[in-house]
Design a protein around this motif. Sequence first.
Motif, PDB file in Angstrom:
ATOM      1  N   GLN A   1     -21.142 -21.594 -25.431  1.00  0.00           N
ATOM      2  CA  GLN A   1     -21.971 -22.540 -24.674  1.00  0.00           C
ATOM      3  C   GLN A   1     -22.655 -23.529 -25.599  1.00  0.00           C
ATOM      4  O   GLN A   1     -22.676 -24.732 -25.330  1.00  0.00           O
ATOM      5  CB  GLN A   1     -23.041 -21.781 -23.859  1.00  0.00           C
ATOM      6  N   VAL A   2     -23.188 -23.003 -26.713  1.00  0.00           N
ATOM      7  CA  VAL A   2     -23.897 -23.879 -27.653  1.00  0.00           C
ATOM      8  C   VAL A   2     -22.930 -24.901 -28.256  1.00  0.00           C
ATOM      9  O   VAL A   2     -23.202 -26.099 -28.294  1.00  0.00           O
ATOM     10  CB  VAL A   2     -24.573 -23.045 -28.767  1.00  0.00           C
ATOM     11  N   LEU A   3     -21.765 -24.420 -28.693  1.00  0.00           N
ATOM     12  CA  LEU A   3     -20.777 -25.306 -29.310  1.00  0.00           C
ATOM     13  C   LEU A   3     -20.364 -26.419 -28.344  1.00  0.00           C
ATOM     14  O   LEU A   3     -20.364 -27.604 -28.694  1.00  0.00           O
ATOM     15  CB  LEU A   3     -19.550 -24.492 -29.730  1.00  0.00           C
ATOM     16  N   LEU A   4     -20.015 -26.023 -27.116  1.00  0.00           N
ATOM     17  CA  LEU A   4     -19.527 -27.029 -26.176  1.00  0.00           C
ATOM     18  C   LEU A   4     -20.626 -27.987 -25.768  1.00  0.00           C
ATOM     19  O   LEU A   4     -20.391 -29.178 -25.612  1.00  0.00           O
ATOM     20  CB  LEU A   4     -18.923 -26.340 -24.951  1.00  0.00           C
ATOM     21  N   PHE A   5     -21.843 -27.443 -25.596  1.00  0.00           N
ATOM     22  CA  PHE A   5     -22.928 -28.335 -25.211  1.00  0.00           C
ATOM     23  C   PHE A   5     -23.188 -29.365 -26.311  1.00  0.00           C
ATOM     24  O   PHE A   5     -23.335 -30.551 -26.021  1.00  0.00           O
ATOM     25  CB  PHE A   5     -24.205 -27.543 -24.904  1.00  0.00           C
ATOM     26  N   SER A   6     -23.188 -28.923 -27.578  1.00  0.00           N
ATOM     27  CA  SER A   6     -23.472 -29.900 -28.640  1.00  0.00           C
ATOM     28  C   SER A   6     -22.343 -30.909 -28.775  1.00  0.00           C
ATOM     29  O   SER A   6     -22.584 -32.104 -28.987  1.00  0.00           O
ATOM     30  CB  SER A   6     -23.745 -29.226 -29.997  1.00  0.00           C
ATOM     31  N   LEU A   7     -21.095 -30.445 -28.643  1.00  0.00           N
ATOM     32  CA  LEU A   7     -19.977 -31.392 -28.706  1.00  0.00           C
ATOM     33  C   LEU A   7     -20.086 -32.434 -27.599  1.00  0.00           C
ATOM     34  O   LEU A   7     -19.937 -33.634 -27.839  1.00  0.00           O
ATOM     35  CB  LEU A   7     -18.655 -30.641 -28.545  1.00  0.00           C
TER      36      LEU A   7
ATOM     37  N   SER B   1     -17.647 -11.259 -24.618  1.00  0.00           N
ATOM     38  CA  SER B   1     -18.910 -10.537 -24.729  1.00  0.00           C
ATOM     39  C   SER B   1     -20.040 -11.549 -24.907  1.00  0.00           C
ATOM     40  O   SER B   1     -19.810 -12.704 -25.242  1.00  0.00           O
ATOM     41  CB  SER B   1     -18.861  -9.583 -25.923  1.00  0.00           C
ATOM     42  N   ARG B   2     -21.250 -11.074 -24.699  1.00  0.00           N
ATOM     43  CA  ARG B   2     -22.408 -11.965 -24.632  1.00  0.00           C
ATOM     44  C   ARG B   2     -22.589 -12.867 -25.858  1.00  0.00           C
ATOM     45  O   ARG B   2     -22.734 -14.092 -25.688  1.00  0.00           O
ATOM     46  CB  ARG B   2     -23.657 -11.120 -24.393  1.00  0.00           C
ATOM     47  N   PRO B   3     -22.576 -12.326 -27.075  1.00  0.00           N
ATOM     48  CA  PRO B   3     -22.789 -13.230 -28.222  1.00  0.00           C
ATOM     49  C   PRO B   3     -21.760 -14.351 -28.287  1.00  0.00           C
ATOM     50  O   PRO B   3     -22.105 -15.508 -28.523  1.00  0.00           O
ATOM     51  CB  PRO B   3     -22.657 -12.310 -29.445  1.00  0.00           C
TER      52      PRO B   3
ATOM     53  N   GLY C   1      -9.340  -0.717 -26.331  1.00  0.00           N
ATOM     54  CA  GLY C   1     -10.618  -0.840 -27.012  1.00  0.00           C
ATOM     55  C   GLY C   1     -10.731  -2.036 -27.934  1.00  0.00           C
ATOM     56  O   GLY C   1     -11.590  -2.051 -28.817  1.00  0.00           O
ATOM     57  N   ALA C   2      -9.877  -3.055 -27.734  1.00  0.00           N
ATOM     58  CA  ALA C   2      -9.946  -4.220 -28.618  1.00  0.00           C
ATOM     59  C   ALA C   2     -11.139  -5.098 -28.262  1.00  0.00           C
ATOM     60  O   ALA C   2     -11.453  -5.264 -27.082  1.00  0.00           O
ATOM     61  CB  ALA C   2      -8.660  -5.039 -28.497  1.00  0.00           C
ATOM     62  N   ASN C   3     -11.805  -5.653 -29.278  1.00  0.00           N
ATOM     63  CA  ASN C   3     -12.905  -6.576 -28.984  1.00  0.00           C
ATOM     64  C   ASN C   3     -12.397  -8.017 -28.940  1.00  0.00           C
ATOM     65  O   ASN C   3     -11.219  -8.282 -29.174  1.00  0.00           O
ATOM     66  CB  ASN C   3     -14.058  -6.395 -29.990  1.00  0.00           C
ATOM     67  N   ASP C   4     -13.323  -8.959 -28.639  1.00  0.00           N
ATOM     68  CA  ASP C   4     -12.929 -10.354 -28.442  1.00  0.00           C
ATOM     69  C   ASP C   4     -12.191 -10.915 -29.651  1.00  0.00           C
ATOM     70  O   ASP C   4     -11.173 -11.594 -29.523  1.00  0.00           O
ATOM     71  CB  ASP C   4     -14.177 -11.212 -28.189  1.00  0.00           C
ATOM     72  N   TRP C   5     -12.743 -10.658 -30.825  1.00  0.00           N
ATOM     73  CA  TRP C   5     -12.187 -11.215 -32.041  1.00  0.00           C
ATOM     74  C   TRP C   5     -10.767 -10.708 -32.272  1.00  0.00           C
ATOM     75  O   TRP C   5      -9.866 -11.463 -32.640  1.00  0.00           O
ATOM     76  CB  TRP C   5     -13.099 -10.898 -33.229  1.00  0.00           C
ATOM     77  N   THR C   6     -10.565  -9.403 -32.018  1.00  0.00           N
ATOM     78  CA  THR C   6      -9.227  -8.833 -32.184  1.00  0.00           C
ATOM     79  C   THR C   6      -8.246  -9.455 -31.194  1.00  0.00           C
ATOM     80  O   THR C   6      -7.105  -9.774 -31.545  1.00  0.00           O
ATOM     81  CB  THR C   6      -9.261  -7.310 -31.956  1.00  0.00           C
ATOM     82  N   ILE C   7      -8.699  -9.633 -29.951  1.00  0.00           N
ATOM     83  CA  ILE C   7      -7.810 -10.230 -28.951  1.00  0.00           C
ATOM     84  C   ILE C   7      -7.431 -11.646 -29.371  1.00  0.00           C
ATOM     85  O   ILE C   7      -6.271 -12.059 -29.276  1.00  0.00           O
ATOM     86  CB  ILE C   7      -8.493 -10.240 -27.560  1.00  0.00           C
TER      87      ILE C   7
END
Lengths: 274, 328
Positions: free
Chosen positions: A13-19, A5-7, B229-235
Amino acid sequence: MLVLSRPWRIIGQVLLFSLAATIVAPLLLVVFTSFKPPNEIYAGLPWPQSPTFQNYIDVFEKLSLAIYLWNSIATTVLRVAGQLVLAVLAAYAFARFQFPGRGLLFALVLGAMMIPHQLTFLPIYLMITKLGWFDTWTALIVPNLAMPLAVLLLRQHLLSFPRELYDAASMDGASELRILWSVVLPNLKPILAALTIVLFVDCWNEYFWPLVVTETEAAMTAQIGVRRFLNAEQGDDLGPLMAAMTIVSLPALAVFLFFQRQIIQTFVSVGVKG
Amino acid sequence: MTPPAHDLGTMPAPGALSRSNGGAFALPSLRPSAVTLARWSRAATPMAFLAPFIILVGVFTYWPLIDLVYLSFVRMNPFGPDAFVAMDNYAGVISNTQFRDAAVNSLIYIFGSIPLKVVLPLAVAVFIWTMSARLGNVYRSVLFVPTLLSFVVVAIIWIWMLNPVMGLLQTVISPFGLRLPNLLSNRETAIHVIIFVSSWKVIGFNVLLYLAGLSAIGKDYIEAMRLDGANDWTIFRKLIVPLLSPTIFFVAISTVVFTIQQVFTPIDIMTGGGPLNATTNIFYIVYQYLFESFNVGYSAAGTVLIFLFLGFLVAIKIAVLEKRVHYH
């Protein structure tokens, strides 16, 4: 494939760019500085405004980097060649023959893999001084010739070869050395190439062992040489130091540029087994 | 009449050698039957191939270990026979404050390395895995570069970067009116600088190990979880971490075993063990016992203690690998 997801994507992207920046920025700065004249080093822009090769000339003329490089090149070539020959012979013996004591000997090889130099340096150092090998190429090469990891990797490849490969040659009456040379080795080429690179990088970058067994320009390697420049310069003369660092890092990086994929694969398989 | 190669048993898992190769351990009976003789003569060729390697391993790995134990019980005398001193060297080392500091620091090195060498690379690998192949490859290669540099070069780079007068970091923060303290001469921070530098060098390599593990995870699982319906963190928590657990364990145990050897070079180059023993570790101290105090007995006794400690770690590794850190 997981689509984030977007966040999370932004965090990634931020993490990899700074690393990546913490890696690229210092390295670029080293290379840039190595081309700077002395008056630009502490002031001004990160990149040189009037680039010069003077630092590179200096490391050879004033700091005798050439002799350290020669020691490194010669001992690395001899050591890696020796490691490959011994490992191929041993791996072939383990993969092709059934003989009494095979399991025990293989266990000894596996066990040796887990024992780092730093555990055995003291007795070997005493042995080397007694033999009169201290501060010689021999001290750098001979104690490191047996490379268990290489045997393990090669043996595994040999076990995956079809039996017919050997049998056809045996029936023609070829000797074992002949089979090894003309049947097995050509098939091992890709893994041998990759292994050569890993062994080369390992040997070229080594610090601990040359630190223990060398003392003068007779055997000191390039890494020890760079370390000496650091002490000698005390940070006053960064230009030549950065030039020397660039030179000693170049071989491994150049090889990496050309054989990226194979190197990454081999490092992973070596790492997974080590 | 060589047995077929594929009958010779497959590659044992590291540490699992006691189980496989069962038959090969059996020694021939003492009565020289025709069969035994045939077996021994058949052994001539492989023995000749193996001899150089085995001799070198014997002389430069196993013999030194035995010699080390001997040296730890004596006081060397250059003009006569060595004097047996029983446990004196061990008692000396254990009561030596330098060695105690080194032992405590070694634990700080080990546990302090876990976040940067085990956890961070896992996150990085998952992010690279979810990126476009092109961008992911660029990052993978850039992160791998420090693996190819020597530790000498890496240590000097960071001495320079962190220099409070002319380092890059000072240049970056000075416009904000900030001053960089001398992190390497501070007892509290110096050890963390070395942990950072040694992590900087291995992050890319550990990322590669994780990526190799991730490539085996099928997308069907992920899609199935998405449908539920799992989100990224759950996966990540319920699928990726469990499936990667063998790799995570491998990276963690390698970090534990290798970190204290690996930091030798940055210690030697960046701090020399100081300030006031704040960054020394057990491998560095046994080196100094030999080359600075010229005390062979202490060096040997200290190394034997390290050997026992590492042996203990490897035993844990084997025990866990036998159990198989796996979800299936």
